[in-house]
Every structure is written in structure tokens, then in C-alpha cells.
Design an enzyme around this catalytic site. Structure first.
Site, PDB file in Angstrom:
ATOM      1  N   ASP A 138      -0.094  -3.988  -9.292  1.00  0.00           N
ATOM      2  CA  ASP A 138       0.332  -3.142  -8.185  1.00  0.00           C
ATOM      3  C   ASP A 138      -0.839  -2.410  -7.544  1.00  0.00           C
ATOM      4  O   ASP A 138      -0.695  -1.279  -7.096  1.00  0.00           O
ATOM      5  CB  ASP A 138       1.397  -2.140  -8.652  1.00  0.00           C
ATOM      6  CG  ASP A 138       2.242  -1.666  -7.465  1.00  0.00           C
ATOM      7  OD1 ASP A 138       2.534  -2.489  -6.594  1.00  0.00           O
ATOM      8  OD2 ASP A 138       2.573  -0.467  -7.417  1.00  0.00           O
ATOM      9  N   CYS A 245      14.682   1.525  -3.610  1.00  0.00           N
ATOM     10  CA  CYS A 245      16.033   1.027  -3.302  1.00  0.00           C
ATOM     11  C   CYS A 245      16.214  -0.264  -4.082  1.00  0.00           C
ATOM     12  O   CYS A 245      15.375  -1.157  -4.007  1.00  0.00           O
ATOM     13  CB  CYS A 245      16.187   0.767  -1.806  1.00  0.00           C
ATOM     14  SG  CYS A 245      17.777   0.010  -1.390  1.00  0.00           S
TER      15      CYS A 245
END
Ligand code: B12
Length: 383
Positions: A138, A245
Site C-alpha cells: 500500500d 466503504c
């Protein structure tokens, strides 16, 4: 290519690396040649050019760098990809708790640290043979999903996530870039979505424009991190999402099926819900001490405050004085973005008495927003 160990015989390096990762708990391990990542490079350039990246930087800042492993490690020959399953049991919210914001599963504890420490074991094994090895997870140096796909860890879902057979998309991904030659690489995994398009149809903001194409400007996961105000049309669909989300994963049959087939570890999530009034009472230092691990544009604590204010409008009790008092306090903030989102929630809750007391806002943008109708709680138009 092989380790000489007179006692154990010769174990191919690829098999050894796979075993190290799997024994450390990685959901999947694979590898591929450290070549330039096409088509990811072209896709990054194209999406940035047409605006789909919004104000995101990350891998979009320098697509040529983030698709070239040689820019991270000159002489790189192999990319070892690893996946870490982050799905955990979620305790039911306790009764009587105040209004709370929901945290997406990947952000409930530091799963990237869990992943990195396991990839470091693989890197250490390579270093023990004198090779160089760099662990990335990441970061902006490489497009993790493109590597994982090439390394045969899974297939690209229509929601653009990489799905690992048996685990769905509930994995974070990382890479070891090394100058070791680990072997021929792993075959890519065939598509597992078939005709299903649940993620596209159920995205609350219609952010998936076509299979594999997410418009970040519409994706709630980006809106809760970005510096810009939460777009007004996204505030009702935001619901109670404080950070991240999961909708396009929650509705995804292979991801649902993976949970059923292999129930997640009983170890509870650390932070699945956050008390909003509590969060909004914190000063900057205390807020960042709790949530500074999350990506918030400019490391600005107001980014998460503003999301919390909108959620209060979506889930707070319109008759609860502590909710109205908190929103009024923020509607008087010197920070225009906090006033903007607090006022929207007061209107959503139908708090006319408070709004009357406040009078019109001094900022022309906030005044302009006041002319846009806000769906009042309980009177939303049916789907
Ligand atoms: C920028 C970013 C975001 C942005 C943009 C997401 C996006 N779709 O690009 C935002 C903030 C919105 C975001 C959200 C999320 N993210 Co994010 N994000 C990143 C980041 C930093 C870069 C991604 C990137 O470069 N995208 C650019 C384009 C080129 O990539 P792409 O969309 O994957 O494009 C490929 C597909 O389109 C595919 N493709 C092309 N044509 C076609 C055609 C078909 C039919 C199909 C199916 C596919 C396909 O090929 C393209 C090139 O490889 C990475 C970390 C990293 N360094 O890689 C994490 C990463 C992608 N994110 C991750 C996660 C967990 C998420 C969230 C689930 C978090 C959450 N719960 O809120 C959501 C999921 C949103 C989604 N559906 O994509 C994980 C994904 C893990 C996985 N299993 O896939 C990553 C890999 C981080 C990590 N190291 O684990 N993210």
C-alpha cells in the site's frame, strides 16, 4: 534457484518462499517477473487524463514510476506477491450506545503491518542468500493489484478488487521486489465473476462505471479521505460510513461465500464502530492519536470530523439535545468546511430552531449550499 542444504536436500527457492508465506498465515503467495506493469501503466495515464482519479495522488502521481519495479530496486528480477485476509468477527453494536460511524473492515486494525511483517520473513530469506529485497504494501511505489494478478493470486472483480479463490476480496496485498531469480512465475487465475454484476448495480453512488473501472470522485472510500467537501449528492448515500466503504465487497457472492466456507478468525475487530459524539469532542492531537493511521488528505483531522458531522445527520436522533448541541457547536466553527457539513446535518435533521438561531452563514459557498434542498430524515424518496 535452489538452496543447498545437505540434510534436507535441495528445495527450490520458489517452493520455500511459498511455504514461508503460507506458514506465516498469508492467504496466498505467488511470483512473477519484475517487468513493467502494462496495462496498469496505460490505465493510470488514461484515467488521470479523463479525471477519474479526482485529486488522488498515490500511484497516479507518477504512473511510470509506480509501474516499474526497477525504479524501486535497480536490477529487480522477481516480484513476490502476498495476500493477507483481514476479515474478522464483528461484535454486535452494544445497546444504548450513542450514534456511531462504521469503519470498513480493512481499516479496523493495522492489517498492513500484519502483512508487511510476513513479507519481511520472505525478504529475510532472500537476503540470507545475499539478494536484495524490498517490501512494499500500500505504498505509492507499485500498483499492488496489478502485481498480485500477474503473480496468480486471484482475478480482477468487476469492482476492480482482486479476488483470491477461497478468500474473496477480503485481502490486502503487498509485494517483495527482489533481484533474486525465483523461477518461472505463477499462472494468472481465470475470471471468477461470470455474468454477475451485483457490485456495479449495488454501489450506493454508482461509482463503478464499467467492469474494473472505478470513478474515484464518486467512490465513498475516496470521498471520506479527500480534502474536498463531501459532494452534497453523496451525503445521504454515505449513511454511517466514517472511513472506507465495503459495499462492493459486502454484496459480492464470492466474497460472501468465502466467509461462509471459512469463517473468519474469532479474534474481534478492534474498531468497527466509532462513537461520533466522542470523536467530535476530541482535540486534534487526541483525534490523530486514535485515527492517525488512516489516510486523511493533508493529515488533517478535520477530514474525519467533517465525515462524522454528516453521519450525525444521517443516523443521529433528531430529538437528542447532545446531537443538536454538537452540530450547533460545529456550525459556529471558524473552519468553513466544518460549518458546511454541520449545517447540512442540521437541515437533514430538520433542526429549524437551531438553524434560526444561527442565521445565514458568512461564507458564500455555504450560503449557496443552503439553497440546495436536503432530504429530511424519514421523508426520503423511495428507490
Ligand atoms: C488509489 C487507491 C484507491 C482509490 C481508487 C481505487 C481504484 N479502483 O483505483 C480509492 C481511494 C477509491 C480506493 C478504494 C478502495 N481501496 Co484502494 N488503493 C488504491 C491504491 C493506493 C492504488 C490503486 C491504483 O493504482 N489504481 C489504479 C488502477 C490502474 O488500478 P485498477 O482499478 O486496479 O485497474 C485495473 C483493473 O481496472 C483491471 N482491468 C482493466 N480492464 C479490466 C476489465 C475488466 C472486465 C476487469 C474486471 C478488470 C479490468 O486492470 C487495471 C490495471 O491493472 C492501492 C495500493 C497500491 N499501491 O496499489 C490501494 C488498493 C487497491 N486498495 C485496496 C482496498 C482494500 C480498497 C477498498 C476496498 C477500501 C475500502 N473498504 O474502502 C476500496 C475499494 C474500492 C474499489 N472498488 O476499488 C487494496 C485492494 C485489495 C484487493 N483485494 O483488491 C489495495 C491494493 C491496497 C493494498 N495494498 O491492499 N483505493
Amino acid at each position: 534457484m535452489t538452496r543447498s542444504d545437505p540434510a534436507a536436500g535441495s528445495v527450490p527457492l520458489a517452493a520455500e518462499i511459498r511455504t514461508i508465506g503460507e506458514q506465516a498465515g498469508l492467504a496466498a503467495v505467488g511470483f512473477c517477473a519484475a517487468e513493467v506493469l502494462e496495462p496498469a501503466r496505460t490505465v493510470l495515464h488514461q484515467r488521470r487524463a479523463v479525471g477519474l482519479a479526482g485529486s488522488m495522488q498515490f500511484t497516479y502521481r507518477n504512473p511510470d514510476r509506480s509501474t516499474d519495479p526497477g525504479r524501486t530496486l535497480p536490477g529487480a528480477r522477481t516480484l513476490v506477491a502476498g495476500a493477507w485476509n483481514y476479515r474478522r468477527e464483528t461484535p454486535a453494536p452494544s445497546d444504548g450506545a450513542g450514534p456511531a460511524g462504521r469503519v470498513a473492515a480493512y481499516a479496523r486494525r493495522d492489517h498492513y503491518a500484519e502483512l508487511r511483517s510476513r513479507l519481511e520473513l520472505i525478504a529475510d530469506r532472500l537476503r540470507a542468500d545475499g539478494h536484495r529485497a524490498v517490501v512494499l504494501a500500500d505504498q505509492n511505489h507499485i500498483v499492488d493489484r496489478a502485481v498480485a494478478w500477474r503473480a496468480g493470486l486471484g482475478w480482477f472483480g468487476k469492482n476492480a478488487n482482486l479476488l483470491v479463490p477461497g478468500h474473496g476480496s477480503w485481502v490486502v496485498l503487498g509485494v517483495v521486489v527482489t533481484d533474486a531469480d525465483v523461477g518461472d512465475g505463477t499462472e494468472p487465475v481465470a475470471d471468477g465473476c461470470g455474468p454477475c454484476r451485483r457490485c456495479i448495480d449495488d454501489c450506493p453512488t454508482e461509482a463503478i462505471l464499467a467492469p474494473g473501472v472505478v470513478d474515484a470522485r464518486r467512490c465513498l472510500a475516496w470521498s471520506v479521505q479527500a480534502a474536498e467537501p463531501i459532494p452534497i449528492e453523496q451525503r445521504v448515500p454515505l449513511g454511517d460510513r466514517l472511513y472506507g466503504c465495503d459495499e462492493c465487497q459486502d454484496v459480492c457472492p464470492p466474497s460472501i461465500g468465502a466467509d461462509r466456507a471459512a469463517p473468519p478468525p474469532a479474534e474481534a475487530d478492534q474498531l468497527d464502530h466509532v462513537d461520533l459524539l466522542d470523536l467530535l469532542a476530541l482535540d486534534d492531537a487526541a483525534l490523530m492519536a486514535r485515527h492517525g493511521r488512516w489516510y486523511l488528505a493533508g493529515r488533517d483531522p478535520d477530514v474525519v470530523r467533517r465525515t462524522a458531522l454528516v453521519i450525525l445527520g444521517n443516523v443521529g436522533d433528531p430529538d437528542a439535545q447532545e446531537v443538536l448541541r454538537m452540530l450547533e457547536r460545529y456550525a459556529r466553527s471558524p473552519v468553513v468546511e466544518l460549518r458546511r457539513h454541520a449545517r447540512w446535518s442540521l437541515r437533514r435533521l430538520g433542526a429549524d430552531a437551531v438553524l434560526g438561531r444561527l442565521g445565514p452563514d458568512a461564507d458564500p459557498d455555504v450560503q449557496a449550499e443552503a439553497r440546495i434542498e436536503v432530504p429530511k430524515r424519514g421523508v426520503e424518496a423511495p428507490d
